[in-house]
Design a protein around this motif. Sequence first.
Motif, mmCIF file in Angstrom:
data_model
loop_
_atom_site.group_PDB
_atom_site.id
_atom_site.type_symbol
_atom_site.label_atom_id
_atom_site.label_comp_id
_atom_site.label_asym_id
_atom_site.label_seq_id
_atom_site.Cartn_x
_atom_site.Cartn_y
_atom_site.Cartn_z
ATOM 1 N N ILE A 25 0.858 -1.193 0.000
ATOM 2 C CA ILE A 25 0.000 0.000 0.000
ATOM 3 C C ILE A 25 0.892 1.240 0.000
ATOM 4 N N GLU A 26 1.906 1.199 0.840
ATOM 5 C CA GLU A 26 2.807 2.352 0.888
ATOM 6 C C GLU A 26 3.624 2.478 -0.398
ATOM 7 N N LEU A 27 4.105 1.349 -0.891
ATOM 8 C CA LEU A 27 4.859 1.348 -2.154
ATOM 9 C C LEU A 27 4.047 2.019 -3.257
ATOM 10 N N PHE A 28 2.789 1.625 -3.355
ATOM 11 C CA PHE A 28 1.914 2.176 -4.389
ATOM 12 C C PHE A 28 1.773 3.689 -4.240
ATOM 13 N N MET A 29 1.460 4.125 -3.028
ATOM 14 C CA MET A 29 1.200 5.549 -2.803
ATOM 15 C C MET A 29 2.455 6.383 -3.050
ATOM 16 N N ARG A 30 3.567 5.898 -2.563
ATOM 17 C CA ARG A 30 4.810 6.648 -2.697
ATOM 18 C C ARG A 30 5.232 6.738 -4.163
ATOM 19 N N ALA A 31 5.166 5.590 -4.841
ATOM 20 C CA ALA A 31 5.582 5.574 -6.249
ATOM 21 C C ALA A 31 4.628 6.425 -7.091
ATOM 22 N N TYR A 32 3.325 6.226 -6.862
ATOM 23 C CA TYR A 32 2.322 6.935 -7.669
ATOM 24 C C TYR A 32 2.483 8.443 -7.535
ATOM 25 N N ILE A 33 2.651 8.890 -6.308
ATOM 26 C CA ILE A 33 2.676 10.338 -6.073
ATOM 27 C C ILE A 33 4.063 10.917 -6.365
ATOM 28 N N ASN A 34 5.087 10.349 -5.725
ATOM 29 C CA ASN A 34 6.403 11.005 -5.814
ATOM 30 C C ASN A 34 7.075 10.809 -7.159
ATOM 31 N N ALA A 35 6.940 9.621 -7.735
ATOM 32 C CA ALA A 35 7.559 9.407 -9.046
ATOM 33 C C ALA A 35 6.545 9.646 -10.167
ATOM 34 N N GLY A 36 5.273 9.371 -9.876
ATOM 35 C CA GLY A 36 4.254 9.477 -10.937
ATOM 36 C C GLY A 36 3.804 10.900 -11.229
ATOM 37 N N LYS A 37 3.924 11.796 -10.245
ATOM 38 C CA LYS A 37 3.546 13.199 -10.422
ATOM 39 C C LYS A 37 2.239 13.354 -11.212
ATOM 40 N N PRO A 38 1.148 12.858 -10.668
ATOM 41 C CA PRO A 38 -0.111 12.889 -11.427
ATOM 42 C C PRO A 38 -0.576 14.303 -11.770
ATOM 43 N N TRP A 39 -0.081 15.289 -11.032
ATOM 44 C CA TRP A 39 -0.517 16.672 -11.290
ATOM 45 C C TRP A 39 -0.015 17.195 -12.639
ATOM 46 N N ASP A 40 0.965 16.512 -13.222
ATOM 47 C CA ASP A 40 1.372 16.925 -14.569
ATOM 48 C C ASP A 40 0.340 16.504 -15.617
ATOM 49 N N LEU A 41 -0.486 15.540 -15.271
ATOM 50 C CA LEU A 41 -1.503 15.053 -16.211
ATOM 51 C C LEU A 41 -2.902 15.505 -15.826
ATOM 52 N N ASP A 42 -3.101 15.804 -14.553
ATOM 53 C CA ASP A 42 -4.443 16.101 -14.041
ATOM 54 C C ASP A 42 -4.311 17.127 -12.915
ATOM 55 N N PRO A 43 -4.663 18.383 -13.202
ATOM 56 C CA PRO A 43 -4.436 19.429 -12.188
ATOM 57 C C PRO A 43 -5.349 19.312 -10.969
ATOM 58 N N TRP A 44 -6.265 18.361 -10.989
ATOM 59 C CA TRP A 44 -7.084 18.085 -9.806
ATOM 60 C C TRP A 44 -6.226 17.390 -8.749
ATOM 61 N N SER A 45 -5.218 16.678 -9.192
ATOM 62 C CA SER A 45 -4.328 15.950 -8.272
ATOM 63 C C SER A 45 -3.407 16.939 -7.585
ATOM 64 N N LEU A 46 -3.308 16.795 -6.282
ATOM 65 C CA LEU A 46 -2.514 17.755 -5.511
ATOM 66 C C LEU A 46 -1.033 17.427 -5.572
ATOM 67 N N PRO A 47 -0.183 18.431 -5.803
ATOM 68 C CA PRO A 47 1.256 18.189 -5.780
ATOM 69 C C PRO A 47 1.798 18.168 -4.352
ATOM 70 N N ILE A 48 1.193 17.299 -3.533
ATOM 71 C CA ILE A 48 1.721 17.080 -2.171
ATOM 72 C C ILE A 48 2.544 15.807 -2.241
ATOM 73 N N PRO A 49 3.824 15.854 -1.906
ATOM 74 C CA PRO A 49 4.613 14.614 -1.918
ATOM 75 C C PRO A 49 4.073 13.618 -0.896
ATOM 76 N N TRP A 50 4.325 12.338 -1.156
ATOM 77 C CA TRP A 50 4.054 11.312 -0.145
ATOM 78 C C TRP A 50 5.213 11.370 0.838
ATOM 79 N N ARG A 51 4.896 11.731 2.072
ATOM 80 C CA ARG A 51 5.944 11.917 3.071
ATOM 81 C C ARG A 51 6.419 10.580 3.634
ATOM 82 N N GLN A 52 7.688 10.504 3.949
ATOM 83 C CA GLN A 52 8.246 9.318 4.595
ATOM 84 C C GLN A 52 7.918 9.429 6.075
#
Lengths: 570, 570
Positions: A306-333
Amino acid sequence: MVSAPANIESLYKFTDDVSDPQLFESWKPKIAAYRQALADSLPAEYKLPESEVPGDLDETSFNTVQFLRETKHLTPAEREITESSATELLRKMEARQLSAVAVLKAFAHRAVIAHQLTNFACEFFVHEALQRAKQLDEYLAVHGKLAGPLHGIPISLKEQIGHAGKITHGGWVAWLDNVPKEDAVTVQVLRNLGAVFYVRTNEPQTLMHLDSNNNIVGRTRNPHNSLLTAGGSSGGEGASVGSRASPLGVGTDIGGSIRAPAAFAGVYGLRPTSRRISTFGGVSSGKGQESIVAVAGPLSSSVDDIELFMRAYINAGKPWDLDPWSLPIPWRQVAVPEPRNLTVAVMYDDGLVRPLPPIARGLKHTTDKLKQAGVNVIEFKPLETEKLYEVANLLYSCDGNHAQKEMLRPSGEPLLPLTKWALSFGQGDRALSITENRELNYQRDRLRKLYNDYFVQNKVDFILCPNYCGPAPVCVQDGVEGPYYWGYTSHFNLLDLPGLTAPTGLYADQKIDAKQEYTPRSAIEAIEHDKYKPELVHGAPICYQLVGRRYFDEEVVAAGKLFGQILEIE
Amino acid sequence: MVSAPANIESLYKFTDDVSDPQLFESWKPKIAAYRQALADSLPAEYKLPESEVPGDLDETSFNTVQFLRETKHLTPAEREITESSATELLRKMEARQLSAVAVLKAFAHRAVIAHQLTNFACEFFVHEALQRAKQLDEYLAVHGKLAGPLHGIPISLKEQIGHAGKITHGGWVAWLDNVPKEDAVTVQVLRNLGAVFYVRTNEPQTLMHLDSNNNIVGRTRNPHNSLLTAGGSSGGEGASVGSRASPLGVGTDIGGSIRAPAAFAGVYGLRPTSRRISTFGGVSSGKGQESIVAVAGPLSSSVDDIELFMRAYINAGKPWDLDPWSLPIPWRQVAVPEPRNLTVAVMYDDGLVRPLPPIARGLKHTTDKLKQAGVNVIEFKPLETEKLYEVANLLYSCDGNHAQKEMLRPSGEPLLPLTKWALSFGQGDRALSITENRELNYQRDRLRKLYNDYFVQNKVDFILCPNYCGPAPVCVQDGVEGPYYWGYTSHFNLLDLPGLTAPTGLYADQKIDAKQEYTPRSAIEAIEHDKYKPELVHGAPICYQLVGRRYFDEEVVAAGKLFGQILEIE
């Protein structure tokens, strides 16, 4: 004392039944073609011989989880792969101990068998996935590094998530003609990270049931007991992850649609706070609806995944570059917390529908273990849960079900029982005005502040509570289909708080979880309690839900790891 | 060629005039009492002698900014304090070179004179502020450190922001009875940070004008020229900061309400992305409306102070502990960028209302300087600006103005011309259905993705554009009041992109900015262009707007610092 109504239909508020049997006839060939395509998409070499598929899965309890653990049709190597977490698989692929092709083949094999037993899939595309896995193996060979943080991880996707070139119907018959030209943002992001897609999973008509049944491919069975519901609306994902047909799956949740299926399958499921995982590019009735927003999130047998998914999706995936609804908040360690630094408030009863014996036992077991480990456990006295339930239900149907009806009407498909229930939320067919909608939003915001103040002022880190009043109920029992009561999950959709569903390690037990004398407080409580029969749900997993502050998703997942250690899960 | 309509009322769509002259009579004593309380709240020792206040401020141009720079009524020490930035004041207070009391007294003195000339305030409470400043001085003496990151900084607040124990009317006469029990979240946060409050500032009836006139205290004048509008809806803040009556002010913005007043006053104003600064606890017609959300943000003469405010408010203020709508995203430390690493797309014309000569000149000046400094400047071809304008206007009034009318009706107050204009947005009095509202939200989201894709795919960092088609227009000219066209700001409210208003260092000049031959493309363009008379707006400041990606507020402010250096501002 309130008793369950003799006829569930007496509770229906909707009157505008848009089904049309004659019109529906014209759609049946298209449905038949879709089902045939699904059947044809199962690679013959992976299939359980038809003779070994029980013919009475809907009449007799069958445990797919146990079957898959034991069947000789999976090799020891396939079993080892499919019983590994994505985190472990990544490590082994990076170390060249496993290839992406081997990983995909093992999961595809297990998934095909699991589908034959649970009907969790809408579509397989294993050949395409193998091509992709080969490319990833070549990438690793050439570049000497993984192609991304989810390199070679097979991920199952809820069917409603748009997939370029593939029918995307979302459970609505009329959408069998919909073939998106572009992938949904989440598909793009995950592909960029190295994920491999091979199966899309089932969901209910309207996407608004805590069950997964539709007029296209029918109902998904619970992997622990074929008589029980797999939950919904991401029931295909629950069954997939629960059978270890995939190490990670993506579901969506507007009222419990990730958490109920995860709970019923005994796996982890995260409903993140809104706007962390993109929902852009899916089929749903919620276009432009933002009073209670749907979210997407992962299901897995492993909290690390679950954590792997969230961290990879957000921090490496940067969904906000494709969808400005997605917040550019990093997944914090966030480190796994010390038990003595945590305060957990337990909701033993939300005041509307009291949990049934297995769930009450699971909560008590969990809190006992937490206390032993040094966690400060206090009781949560539900705050305005009646209002939470009322506002959520009014908001779900505040357009008078207009969007739903526009998606149901063109096919004339018959309305399933839980569709009739969902169309009866709030004021049913009566569309509210924008002014009424705004007033409800205001009430929602007031309640959000009430809960936030509770957390802050009482220094409470998490609320611990059920995902549903019971374990997975029987799909159809005495003519009644369930679950009806969404409160334990929908409260937190209204509040937009992150919720992690996680296993307690316990299972419903007819010897321990006897039915108790209890006087229901409402018709809905009577319905949920009356149908409880310990012998029918025997063996169903018992999960808890851990709810944190808005956007404190990282803390919720980190606490989930600690609780897993305390409960000795995995 | 389209020409301006002879009668502006021909463009009004609303028909339900809720004013009631007889009812309004009964409110006049309350208004009179409020005005008297305002007059009484000006400390006598700070007031300019009545004999020195020009009697013809509304008939003859008067420059308050220049007057305050030169008047002997301010001591050199007071002038030095009030012409310092908050950042400098903090440094001096920390070094014990200045006391919070001295700072407050200087700003209060300048504010009282500025108010006499511009009518920017609704209420002063200098005595209360002095008590507070004394406590802060004592804190510093006892603890040897500042009480917070805004220790002793006088901050002006737009009146609509709820203040415990003080009338909070938001420009609606009927709300003169509203005395909140609790401070708005932003007031709480700023107070916790050490800010000192002493004045609350003016705004227009309905809060939906780019001017600041109401039936309670009347209109605020532009500090550079008393004939011009101060803008709105945070016009009191623009005049306050523009006169250096406060080093920092807080406004709100749903269609340009921070940026227009900042632009008209020649100061910095930041419309942050939504959910960074709390709006909880204010009076507005937007309760529960989330299609175009209002935001709060700072105005200041110093871009460093804009950053100081944002960083302190978010990182030290943690508004999410008080209001879960506020996002727990830290304010990131972003370095001033290298010019050669920046790509700026310039919108010389949005395609709907072409900028007037002074604004076109300001844009050209700015882009020339940026190019000389090495910035990559490209032209921005407006993307669906007509659709942006249409969707925004439909959303502003989608409840059929119900909320506005419910706030206007109880007093029967007369509708001001710009109220009639605002009530005519979209479909005026026709309430849309929830289904229509959702379709508009969907269009909005499509446009948000269009613009985000533009930034990402073209590697564009910022859009540079006007804040309004002209400099501050004359308040009432030939019976017409303006501004009418919100597009240059409202486009970015719909898109929810952060926008920084900033001075170019130039001023409208009747010798340079001659009226040009031009054929208007629409009635609204004709209105805005026809009324342009270079001699009337002579001396008005020229500002630009810098727009960045959603939640890239930090980058926008950092670029604002660079541009200030390039343009040699301050």
